[in-house]
Design a protein around this motif. Structure first.
Motif, PDB file in Angstrom:
ATOM      1  N   ILE A  83       0.844  -1.211   0.000  1.00 39.59           N
ATOM      2  CA  ILE A  83       0.000   0.000   0.000  1.00 39.59           C
ATOM      3  C   ILE A  83       0.871   1.249   0.000  1.00 39.59           C
ATOM      4  O   ILE A  83       0.606   2.205  -0.729  1.00 39.59           O
ATOM      5  CB  ILE A  83      -0.963  -0.008   1.203  1.00 39.59           C
ATOM      6  CG1 ILE A  83      -2.004  -1.128   1.028  1.00 39.59           C
ATOM      7  CG2 ILE A  83      -1.640   1.349   1.373  1.00 39.59           C
ATOM      8  CD1 ILE A  83      -2.864  -1.366   2.256  1.00 39.59           C
ATOM      9  N   ASP A  84       1.929   1.222   0.802  1.00 35.72           N
ATOM     10  CA  ASP A  84       2.831   2.383   0.876  1.00 35.72           C
ATOM     11  C   ASP A  84       3.524   2.661  -0.454  1.00 35.72           C
ATOM     12  O   ASP A  84       3.908   3.792  -0.736  1.00 35.72           O
ATOM     13  CB  ASP A  84       3.863   2.179   1.988  1.00 35.72           C
ATOM     14  CG  ASP A  84       3.239   2.179   3.376  1.00 35.72           C
ATOM     15  OD1 ASP A  84       2.070   2.606   3.520  1.00 35.72           O
ATOM     16  OD2 ASP A  84       3.923   1.728   4.322  1.00 35.72           O
ATOM     17  N   LYS A  85       3.673   1.637  -1.287  1.00 38.67           N
ATOM     18  CA  LYS A  85       4.257   1.815  -2.622  1.00 38.67           C
ATOM     19  C   LYS A  85       3.245   2.365  -3.624  1.00 38.67           C
ATOM     20  O   LYS A  85       3.578   2.614  -4.765  1.00 38.67           O
ATOM     21  CB  LYS A  85       4.790   0.484  -3.156  1.00 38.67           C
ATOM     22  CG  LYS A  85       6.054   0.001  -2.502  1.00 38.67           C
ATOM     23  CD  LYS A  85       6.477  -1.322  -3.137  1.00 38.67           C
ATOM     24  CE  LYS A  85       7.659  -1.920  -2.433  1.00 38.67           C
ATOM     25  NZ  LYS A  85       7.996  -3.246  -2.982  1.00 38.67           N
ATOM     26  N   GLY A  86       1.988   2.497  -3.185  1.00 34.81           N
ATOM     27  CA  GLY A  86       0.970   3.049  -4.068  1.00 34.81           C
ATOM     28  C   GLY A  86       0.004   2.029  -4.647  1.00 34.81           C
ATOM     29  O   GLY A  86      -0.866   2.380  -5.436  1.00 34.81           O
ATOM     30  N   ASN A  87       0.174   0.763  -4.284  1.00 36.72           N
ATOM     31  CA  ASN A  87      -0.754  -0.259  -4.764  1.00 36.72           C
ATOM     32  C   ASN A  87      -2.088  -0.127  -4.042  1.00 36.72           C
ATOM     33  O   ASN A  87      -2.141   0.281  -2.886  1.00 36.72           O
ATOM     34  CB  ASN A  87      -0.182  -1.652  -4.560  1.00 36.72           C
ATOM     35  CG  ASN A  87       1.019  -1.901  -5.437  1.00 36.72           C
ATOM     36  OD1 ASN A  87       0.990  -1.616  -6.628  1.00 36.72           O
ATOM     37  ND2 ASN A  87       2.086  -2.411  -4.852  1.00 36.72           N
ATOM     38  N   THR A  88      -3.136  -0.488  -4.733  1.00 31.53           N
ATOM     39  CA  THR A  88      -4.478  -0.395  -4.166  1.00 31.53           C
ATOM     40  C   THR A  88      -4.986  -1.780  -3.816  1.00 31.53           C
ATOM     41  O   THR A  88      -5.019  -2.673  -4.669  1.00 31.53           O
ATOM     42  CB  THR A  88      -5.443   0.270  -5.171  1.00 31.53           C
ATOM     43  OG1 THR A  88      -4.942   1.579  -5.466  1.00 31.53           O
ATOM     44  CG2 THR A  88      -6.843   0.383  -4.601  1.00 31.53           C
ATOM     45  N   TRP A  89      -5.382  -1.952  -2.574  1.00 31.15           N
ATOM     46  CA  TRP A  89      -6.010  -3.176  -2.103  1.00 31.15           C
ATOM     47  C   TRP A  89      -7.450  -2.841  -1.770  1.00 31.15           C
ATOM     48  O   TRP A  89      -7.724  -1.843  -1.090  1.00 31.15           O
ATOM     49  CB  TRP A  89      -5.281  -3.723  -0.878  1.00 31.15           C
ATOM     50  CG  TRP A  89      -3.950  -4.318  -1.231  1.00 31.15           C
ATOM     51  CD1 TRP A  89      -2.776  -3.648  -1.407  1.00 31.15           C
ATOM     52  CD2 TRP A  89      -3.674  -5.692  -1.480  1.00 31.15           C
ATOM     53  NE1 TRP A  89      -1.776  -4.530  -1.760  1.00 31.15           N
ATOM     54  CE2 TRP A  89      -2.305  -5.789  -1.797  1.00 31.15           C
ATOM     55  CE3 TRP A  89      -4.447  -6.853  -1.450  1.00 31.15           C
ATOM     56  CZ2 TRP A  89      -1.693  -7.007  -2.098  1.00 31.15           C
ATOM     57  CZ3 TRP A  89      -3.840  -8.066  -1.739  1.00 31.15           C
ATOM     58  CH2 TRP A  89      -2.470  -8.130  -2.067  1.00 31.15           C
ATOM     59  N   LEU A  90      -8.351  -3.649  -2.278  1.00 27.61           N
ATOM     60  CA  LEU A  90      -9.777  -3.413  -2.085  1.00 27.61           C
ATOM     61  C   LEU A  90     -10.347  -4.483  -1.166  1.00 27.61           C
ATOM     62  O   LEU A  90      -9.746  -5.550  -0.988  1.00 27.61           O
ATOM     63  CB  LEU A  90     -10.487  -3.437  -3.436  1.00 27.61           C
ATOM     64  CG  LEU A  90      -9.921  -2.475  -4.486  1.00 27.61           C
ATOM     65  CD1 LEU A  90     -10.544  -2.743  -5.844  1.00 27.61           C
ATOM     66  CD2 LEU A  90     -10.131  -1.034  -4.065  1.00 27.61           C
ATOM     67  N   ALA A  91     -11.519  -4.204  -0.594  1.00 28.27           N
ATOM     68  CA  ALA A  91     -12.133  -5.176   0.314  1.00 28.27           C
ATOM     69  C   ALA A  91     -13.641  -5.065   0.251  1.00 28.27           C
ATOM     70  O   ALA A  91     -14.187  -4.005  -0.071  1.00 28.27           O
ATOM     71  CB  ALA A  91     -11.649  -4.936   1.737  1.00 28.27           C
ATOM     72  N   GLU A  92     -14.292  -6.175   0.546  1.00 22.69           N
ATOM     73  CA  GLU A  92     -15.740  -6.176   0.709  1.00 22.69           C
ATOM     74  C   GLU A  92     -16.073  -7.133   1.845  1.00 22.69           C
ATOM     75  O   GLU A  92     -15.343  -8.105   2.081  1.00 22.69           O
ATOM     76  CB  GLU A  92     -16.470  -6.577  -0.572  1.00 22.69           C
ATOM     77  CG  GLU A  92     -16.329  -8.024  -0.952  1.00 22.69           C
ATOM     78  CD  GLU A  92     -17.106  -8.392  -2.217  1.00 22.69           C
ATOM     79  OE1 GLU A  92     -17.811  -7.545  -2.770  1.00 22.69           O
ATOM     80  OE2 GLU A  92     -16.983  -9.549  -2.638  1.00 22.69           O
ATOM     81  N   VAL A  93     -17.153  -6.839   2.533  1.00 22.72           N
ATOM     82  CA  VAL A  93     -17.563  -7.714   3.621  1.00 22.72           C
ATOM     83  C   VAL A  93     -18.079  -9.009   3.014  1.00 22.72           C
ATOM     84  O   VAL A  93     -18.938  -8.995   2.142  1.00 22.72           O
ATOM     85  CB  VAL A  93     -18.649  -7.056   4.490  1.00 22.72           C
ATOM     86  CG1 VAL A  93     -19.073  -7.997   5.613  1.00 22.72           C
ATOM     87  CG2 VAL A  93     -18.154  -5.742   5.068  1.00 22.72           C
ATOM     88  N   ASP A  94     -17.520 -10.115   3.470  1.00 18.78           N
ATOM     89  CA  ASP A  94     -17.948 -11.425   2.993  1.00 18.78           C
ATOM     90  C   ASP A  94     -19.095 -11.960   3.846  1.00 18.78           C
ATOM     91  O   ASP A  94     -20.084 -12.444   3.324  1.00 18.78           O
ATOM     92  CB  ASP A  94     -16.776 -12.403   3.036  1.00 18.78           C
ATOM     93  CG  ASP A  94     -17.168 -13.796   2.611  1.00 18.78           C
ATOM     94  OD1 ASP A  94     -17.358 -13.995   1.401  1.00 18.78           O
ATOM     95  OD2 ASP A  94     -17.317 -14.670   3.497  1.00 18.78           O
ATOM     96  N   SER A  95     -18.941 -11.861   5.171  1.00 21.18           N
ATOM     97  CA  SER A  95     -19.960 -12.441   6.040  1.00 21.18           C
ATOM     98  C   SER A  95     -19.839 -11.946   7.470  1.00 21.18           C
ATOM     99  O   SER A  95     -18.782 -11.511   7.907  1.00 21.18           O
ATOM    100  CB  SER A  95     -19.856 -13.970   6.029  1.00 21.18           C
ATOM    101  OG  SER A  95     -18.573 -14.381   6.452  1.00 21.18           O
ATOM    102  N   ILE A  96     -20.951 -12.017   8.154  1.00 18.43           N
ATOM    103  CA  ILE A  96     -20.985 -11.842   9.603  1.00 18.43           C
ATOM    104  C   ILE A  96     -20.900 -13.248  10.177  1.00 18.43           C
ATOM    105  O   ILE A  96     -21.621 -14.140   9.750  1.00 18.43           O
ATOM    106  CB  ILE A  96     -22.273 -11.140  10.064  1.00 18.43           C
ATOM    107  CG1 ILE A  96     -22.298  -9.705   9.517  1.00 18.43           C
ATOM    108  CG2 ILE A  96     -22.379 -11.143  11.580  1.00 18.43           C
ATOM    109  CD1 ILE A  96     -23.559  -8.947   9.826  1.00 18.43           C
ATOM    110  N   VAL A  97     -19.989 -13.450  11.126  1.00 17.68           N
ATOM    111  CA  VAL A  97     -19.760 -14.770  11.687  1.00 17.68           C
ATOM    112  C   VAL A  97     -20.336 -14.814  13.094  1.00 17.68           C
ATOM    113  O   VAL A  97     -19.982 -13.981  13.941  1.00 17.68           O
ATOM    114  CB  VAL A  97     -18.247 -15.088  11.721  1.00 17.68           C
ATOM    115  CG1 VAL A  97     -18.001 -16.459  12.296  1.00 17.68           C
ATOM    116  CG2 VAL A  97     -17.642 -14.950  10.338  1.00 17.68           C
ATOM    117  N   ILE A  98     -21.218 -15.768  13.320  1.00 18.38           N
ATOM    118  CA  ILE A  98     -21.828 -15.933  14.635  1.00 18.38           C
ATOM    119  C   ILE A  98     -21.661 -17.391  15.049  1.00 18.38           C
ATOM    120  O   ILE A  98     -22.050 -18.296  14.314  1.00 18.38           O
ATOM    121  CB  ILE A  98     -23.327 -15.553  14.610  1.00 18.38           C
ATOM    122  CG1 ILE A  98     -23.474 -14.093  14.181  1.00 18.38           C
ATOM    123  CG2 ILE A  98     -23.971 -15.795  15.970  1.00 18.38           C
ATOM    124  CD1 ILE A  98     -24.893 -13.637  13.987  1.00 18.38           C
ATOM    125  N   SER A  99     -21.071 -17.604  16.212  1.00 18.32           N
ATOM    126  CA  SER A  99     -20.889 -18.970  16.687  1.00 18.32           C
ATOM    127  C   SER A  99     -22.032 -19.340  17.635  1.00 18.32           C
ATOM    128  O   SER A  99     -22.629 -18.472  18.279  1.00 18.32           O
ATOM    129  CB  SER A  99     -19.548 -19.126  17.408  1.00 18.32           C
ATOM    130  OG  SER A  99     -19.588 -18.477  18.659  1.00 18.32           O
TER     131      SER A  99
END
Length: 120
Positions: A83-99
């Motif tokens: 990220i510090d080099k300028g690369n972009t990392w993206l994310a999305e919520v996959d799931s809510i985890v409930i035990s």
């Protein structure tokens, strides 16, 4: 000690978010986004925190512009230099985890991927 250069970095992976229970409105903040998670409309952002006193590689996870938690330390150690080099990392919520053992203490998993044409 393992260094980031020694690890093979995948371009996409699934991980949990750590530290979510430290929020003052936990677990209500997690249950509040459940519908958006189900519909895949929750906006997820990875935010570098190089001045974090606990970990200079820290990467905060915001959902709908609200800090929810952080990437696990080992993952942040690998992604932070990218990220510090300028690369972009993206994310999305996959799931809510409930035990079954802790139904009132949900967790979150997110899917993280490197934007195409980025390099480590």
């Amino acid at each position: 000690m393992i260094t980031a250069k020694e690890l093979d970095v995948p371009t996409q992976f699934l991980t949990k978010i750590v530290g979510i229970s430290f929020s003052s409105n936990y677990p209500d903040n997690i249950f509040a986004i459940a519908q958006e998670v189900a519909m895949k409309t929750a906006r997820c952002e990875l935010v570098r925190e190089p001045n974090n006193v606990h970990d200079t590689n820290s990467i905060r996870v915001d959902i709908n512009n609200v800090a929810i938690g952080h990437l696990p330390r080992l993952i942040a150690m690998v992604l932070a230099p990218s990220i510090d080099k300028g690369n972009t990392w993206l994310a999305e919520v996959d799931s809510i985890v409930i035990s079954n053992e802790n139904i009132n203490k949900p967790g979150l998993k997110i899917n993280v991927w490197r934007q195409q044409n980025a390099t480590l």
